[in-house]
Scaffold this active site. Structure first.
Site, short mmCIF file in Angstrom:
data_model
loop_
_atom_site.label_atom_id
_atom_site.label_comp_id
_atom_site.label_asym_id
_atom_site.label_seq_id
_atom_site.Cartn_x
_atom_site.Cartn_y
_atom_site.Cartn_z
N THR A 1 -10.53 -34.17 -19.23
CA THR A 1 -11.20 -33.09 -19.94
C THR A 1 -11.79 -32.09 -18.93
OG1 THR A 1 -11.72 -34.43 -21.85
CG2 THR A 1 -13.29 -32.69 -21.34
N ASP B 1 -16.27 -35.89 -28.69
CA ASP B 1 -17.54 -35.22 -28.39
C ASP B 1 -17.37 -33.77 -27.94
OD1 ASP B 1 -16.26 -36.36 -26.10
OD2 ASP B 1 -18.06 -35.91 -24.93
N GLY C 1 -15.87 -38.07 -21.23
CA GLY C 1 -15.88 -39.53 -21.26
C GLY C 1 -15.45 -40.07 -22.60
N1 ASP Z 1 -14.57 -36.84 -24.24
C1 ASP Z 1 -13.22 -36.56 -24.63
C2 ASP Z 1 -12.97 -37.08 -26.01
O1 ASP Z 1 -13.48 -38.12 -26.35
C3 ASP Z 1 -12.20 -37.15 -23.75
C4 ASP Z 1 -12.44 -36.94 -22.30
O2 ASP Z 1 -13.52 -36.60 -21.90
O3 ASP Z 1 -11.49 -37.10 -21.53
O4 ASP Z 1 -12.22 -36.49 -26.73
#
Ligand code: ASP
Length: 276
Positions: free
Chosen positions: A139, A170, A191
């Protein structure tokens, strides 16, 4: 580095933090290395769905989109909502609204890269859902403080590999993956999204500062400890009201970079903290 320079191009002429984080995240979305825009990970149906959000620390204005299929730069769809009557738009209606605002529309294949297809193919017949921060760029997010003292944050993602279509993490939730208040901080998180939603992660950091956490790093650690207690992991970049940005993480790796007002650039490709 490109993302930092895109942000700097906005800030150096007295531009606003909100425009700088927008520009930086566009650059990251366009780069196939990262799980956002071109290069986003695949859902269980073998297609990408994109989430993004942005917040302006000057005025609590926020914009967020979830489950986009066609807008090339999801962060621009979120940016467009900053001055809209609605804060969060999802699915085909969000795609159509952004298209009507003049944003570029692409076919779904645009988001797919050979690496992401391969990652998905390994687990596509299982119920497994994975974050891939430790093998490739995940992300993306940016935080900024402009010369007027304004703060802003922006975050964009393809979510988690093999997630159910329609799952929203999130990154699209203001207060979980993204938050900015001029008086406190700007936060962009990444995350295991469910835990970041369940702990209202980004807003918690602002609230810890509001209620007296001595330092922004402490505030971030308190919020990340809560994620950790729920079995989650990840991290965030934080911009304080004064001083250097901070990176907090409990995952192994996180690509990061910062650029100061003298144009000094710092980048790291492993789990180093921005300030040592
Ligand atoms: N937080 C992101 C999600 O849960 C994924 C990531 O941070 O890689 O969609």
């Amino acid at each position: 580095r490109d993302a930092l320079l895109a942000g700097e191009a906005v800030l150096k002429d007295g531009g606003l933090a909100i425009d700088a984080v927008h520009a930086a995240v566009i650059s990251l979305e366009n780069c196939p290395m990262f799980n956002a825009g071109h290069g986003a990970c695949m859902c269980r149906d073998g297609e990408a769905e994109l989430d993004a959000s942005i917040m302006d620390g000057r005025n609590h204005k926020a914009g967020a989109v979830a489950s986009l299929h066609h807008i090339k730069n999801p962060i621009s769809a979120a940016y467009h909502l900053l001055d809209h009557q609605h804060v969060l738009m999802v699915g085909s209606h969000a795609d159509e609204l952004a298209k009507a605002a003049g944003l570029e529309w692409v076919e779904r294949d645009y988001f797919k890269t050979p690496d992401r297809i391969q990652q998905w193919q390994v687990i596509k017949d299982s119920n497994e859902v994975v974050l891939d921060h430790e093998s490739s760029g995940g992300t993306v997010g940016a935080v900024a403080r402009d010369e007027h003292g304004n703060l802003a944050a922006a975050t964009s993602t393809g979510g988690m590999t093999n997630q159910l279509p329609g799952r929203v993490g999130d990154t699209a939730i203001i207060g979980a993956g993204t938050w900015a208040e001029n008086e406190l901080c700007a936060v962009s998180a990444t995350g295991t999204g469910e835990m970041f939603i369940r702990t209202a992660f980004a807003k918690t950091i602002a609230d810890e500062l509001r209620h007296g956490a001595a330092h922004i790093r402490n505030a971030g650690k308190i919020a990340l400890d809560h994620v950790d207690q729920l079995g989650g992991w990840g991290g965030c970049i934080l911009m304080p009201v004064a001083g250097d940005p901070v990176l907090i993480m409990n995952s192994k790796d996180m690509l990061c970079g910062s650029l100061d007002s003298d144009g000094n650039i710092y980048t790291a490709t492993v789990g180093e903290e921005l300030n040592g």
